[in-house]
Design a protein around this motif. Structure first.
Motif, PDB file in Angstrom:
ATOM      1  N   PRO A   1      45.459  50.599  32.524  1.00 57.28           N
ATOM      2  CA  PRO A   1      44.669  49.419  32.172  1.00 57.28           C
ATOM      3  C   PRO A   1      45.592  48.235  31.909  1.00 57.28           C
ATOM      4  N   VAL A   2      45.301  47.107  32.522  1.00 63.55           N
ATOM      5  CA  VAL A   2      46.161  45.931  32.354  1.00 63.55           C
ATOM      6  C   VAL A   2      45.300  44.683  32.183  1.00 63.55           C
ATOM      7  N   ILE A   3      45.944  43.595  31.786  1.00 60.48           N
ATOM      8  CA  ILE A   3      45.257  42.307  31.760  1.00 60.48           C
ATOM      9  C   ILE A   3      45.954  41.416  32.778  1.00 60.48           C
ATOM     10  N   GLY A   4      45.184  40.844  33.686  1.00 58.76           N
ATOM     11  CA  GLY A   4      45.758  39.986  34.719  1.00 58.76           C
ATOM     12  C   GLY A   4      45.215  38.577  34.616  1.00 58.76           C
ATOM     13  N   ILE A   5      46.023  37.621  35.027  1.00 56.35           N
ATOM     14  CA  ILE A   5      45.602  36.220  35.038  1.00 56.35           C
ATOM     15  C   ILE A   5      45.467  35.804  36.506  1.00 56.35           C
ATOM     16  N   ILE A   6      44.311  35.267  36.859  1.00 54.11           N
ATOM     17  CA  ILE A   6      44.094  34.856  38.244  1.00 54.11           C
ATOM     18  C   ILE A   6      45.002  33.665  38.579  1.00 54.11           C
ATOM     19  N   THR A   7      45.745  33.789  39.665  1.00 56.91           N
ATOM     20  CA  THR A   7      46.635  32.698  40.056  1.00 56.91           C
ATOM     21  C   THR A   7      46.160  32.032  41.341  1.00 56.91           C
ATOM     22  N   GLU A   8      45.359  32.740  42.124  1.00 56.22           N
ATOM     23  CA  GLU A   8      44.960  32.204  43.417  1.00 56.22           C
ATOM     24  C   GLU A   8      43.619  32.808  43.808  1.00 56.22           C
ATOM     25  N   VAL A   9      42.760  31.982  44.369  1.00 62.12           N
ATOM     26  CA  VAL A   9      41.484  32.503  44.865  1.00 62.12           C
ATOM     27  C   VAL A   9      41.521  32.405  46.379  1.00 62.12           C
ATOM     28  N   GLY A  10      41.381  33.531  47.034  1.00 64.87           N
ATOM     29  CA  GLY A  10      41.444  33.537  48.496  1.00 64.87           C
ATOM     30  C   GLY A  10      40.062  33.642  49.089  1.00 64.87           C
TER      31      GLY A  10
END
Lengths: 253, 246
Positions: free
Chosen positions: A67-76
């Motif tokens: 389980p991790v926390i991610g930050i969106i950097t790009e929307v494709g």
């Protein structure tokens, strides 16, 4: 236990951990002909026939099911890129974003997750080229809307979780917050006494290598929050820094 | 600079600074001197002071340098403008480029690069004060900084210099860990690095003239001194975490 090192011994890279074929090298160890040697600076941990070395520092290396926390950097067009505070970036495909069907022709992906959004997710797959895929489908996995993200050294995460999640539970009890501890070193804290919870997390990070941390944190938390929590059954102090697998699945919620 | 050649560098078994031929200069190791970096170390060999910092593993730019099956270890060796008597012109020159290359090759041999395909591990070696043997001091610092950063390595790197000094009769003597005078005026100097636990040689460069017998003698002395330095490195790494634990 081998004749070369004891459990919990601090070793440096190159140190011989065991000789012969009796043992297997785990994380932080490697085989050099018939010797098993440490490859990182850390604490030796025996588990059955496997010897691993728990690193005391280092970046997060993505592993399946973490389980991790991610930050969106790009929307494709049909996927998102996420910064997961690791050596590698991660991708999330549309199908993994939500339990509902997202029609890419009708919906903009940015309306699901926009750049800068923090998402509680799980590593779905890591391939041989270290392309990392994450999913937000699953119990407890979602976008977070408010609260605080605290960045800590990923090597200290097992200590923040504690044996059987004892440490997070304790912090949550004293501070009345909701927490999620990502294996990648990002901790989400929301509601209640966020400042104290953050302080506690950072304190554990700074003192992660010390023995008897749970008692110390209990004292710290009860002093700072002015609260006492009665524990009916005295809990045995978890000595090991991290047994890894069993508490790994533990989600803070 | 511009000093005259000294009449001797060694006399009656004693060197200019009073050391015996097999002695290294007083060594100090400080870990974590640059908190912003993923790992860092400072190594002091007498008057030579070097700081190494490690960043990564991280994304590799420019992309054409990417190696698909392993990480690339990049080293930038640099001397501060004030590290020597005459101002050192900043930026890498012929010498700095070469040293960066040999250090990177030595470190690539010990780092388990297969663990991080396509990534870069950046090592910055900065000479704060130079009094000869800076590349070997830098290599020690780099190895410690890598271990500090938690990067998987097969072994630490222990590095030192040895060379040929002369006495008042002009006779050559092998000595270990050269200081500035010995480096400038000595008859030969050798930069040497080993992976002590594995027993592999990682760096071997020579300037000047040394016979095979002399080289062997010097290497034996250096190997002995290397073990001392190895013990110091281990102590320094452990001291970072030891207080209180166990």
């Amino acid at each position: 236990m081998s004749e070369n090192v004891e459990n919990r011994q601090l070793v440096v890279p190159g140190k011989i951990l065991a000789k012969g074929m009796e043992f297997l090298p785990g994380d932080g160890a490697y085989r050099d002909q018939d010797e098993i040697r440490a490859s990182v600076l850390g604490l030796v941990n025996f588990k059955g026939r496997a010897i691993k070395v728990i690193p005391l520092n280092g970046k997060y290396l993505p592993k399946r099911d973490d389980p991790v926390i991610g930050i969106i950097t790009e929307v494709g067009y049909n996927s998102w890129n996420l910064d997961i505070n690791a050596t590698y970036t991660a991708r999330m495909l549309v199908g993994d974003a939500s339990d509902r069907y997202i029609d890419t022709n009708r919906h903009k992906l940015a309306s699901v997750f926009g750049v800068g959004d923090a998402v509680i997710c799980q590593i779905k797959k890591v391939d041989e080229n270290m392309a990392v895929f994450v999913t937000a489908r699953g119990p407890g996995l979602r976008k977070v809307h408010d609260g605080k993200l605290v960045y800590v050294n990923a090597a200290k995460i097992p200590r923040i979780i504690g044996k059987g999640a004892s440490m997070v539970k304790m912090i949550k009890e004293y501070t009345e917050t909701r927490m999620f501890v990502g294996q990648n070193g990002i901790v989400w804290i929301q509601g209640g006494n966020e400042e104290l919870a953050e302080k506690a997390v950072l304190k554990i990070e700074a003192e992660a290598h010390l023995v008897g941390l749970t008692d110390k944190m209990e004292q710290f938390l009860s002093k700072e929050s002015g609260k006492t929590i009665n524990r009916d059954e005295p809990k045995p102090e978890p000595e090991a820094v991290a047994e890894g697998t069993e508490e790994k699945k533990e989600e803070g919620e | 600079m511009g000093d005259e050649k000294p009449k001797f560098l060694i006399k009656g078994g004693k060197r200019l600074d009073g050391r015996k031929p097999e002695d290294v200069r007083p060594i100090q190791i400080k870990m974590g001197v640059v908190p912003n970096a993923d790992g860092s170390a400072e190594v002091i060999f007498g008057k030579t002071r070097v700081i190494a910092t490690v960043y990564g593993p991280r994304e590799l730019h420019p992309r054409h340098q990417v190696i698909n099956e392993r990480a690339r270890v990049r080293v930038r060796y640099d001397m501060m403008t004030f590290s020597v008597e005459d101002r050192k012109r900043p930026g890498p020159g012929r010498r700095e480029t070469e040293i960066s290359k040999v250090l990177a090759e030595a470190l690539t041999r010990v780092v388990i690069t297969e663990k991080y395909p396509t990534r870069a591990i950046d090592v910055f070696v900065t000479v704060v004060q130079a009094d000869a043997s800076t590349r070997v001091a830098g290599l020690n610092a780099a190895s410690l900084a890598l271990a500090d950063a938690g990067i998987p390595m097969r072994d630490l790197v222990v590095s030192l210099s040895f060379g040929k000094s002369y006495d008042e009769k002009g006779q050559g003597h092998m000595v270990v860990d050269l200081e500035k005078e010995e480096d400038n005026w000595g008859m030969g100097d050798i930069a040497y690095a080993v992976a002590p636990a594995l027993g592999e040689v990682l760096l071997l460069q020579m300037d000047g003239d040394v016979t095979l017998e002399e080289f062997k003698k010097g290497k034996t002395m250096a190997d002995k001194a290397a073990l001392e330095i190895y013990e110091m490195q281990k102590r320094a790494l452990k001291a970072r975490y030891e207080e209180g634990s166990k």
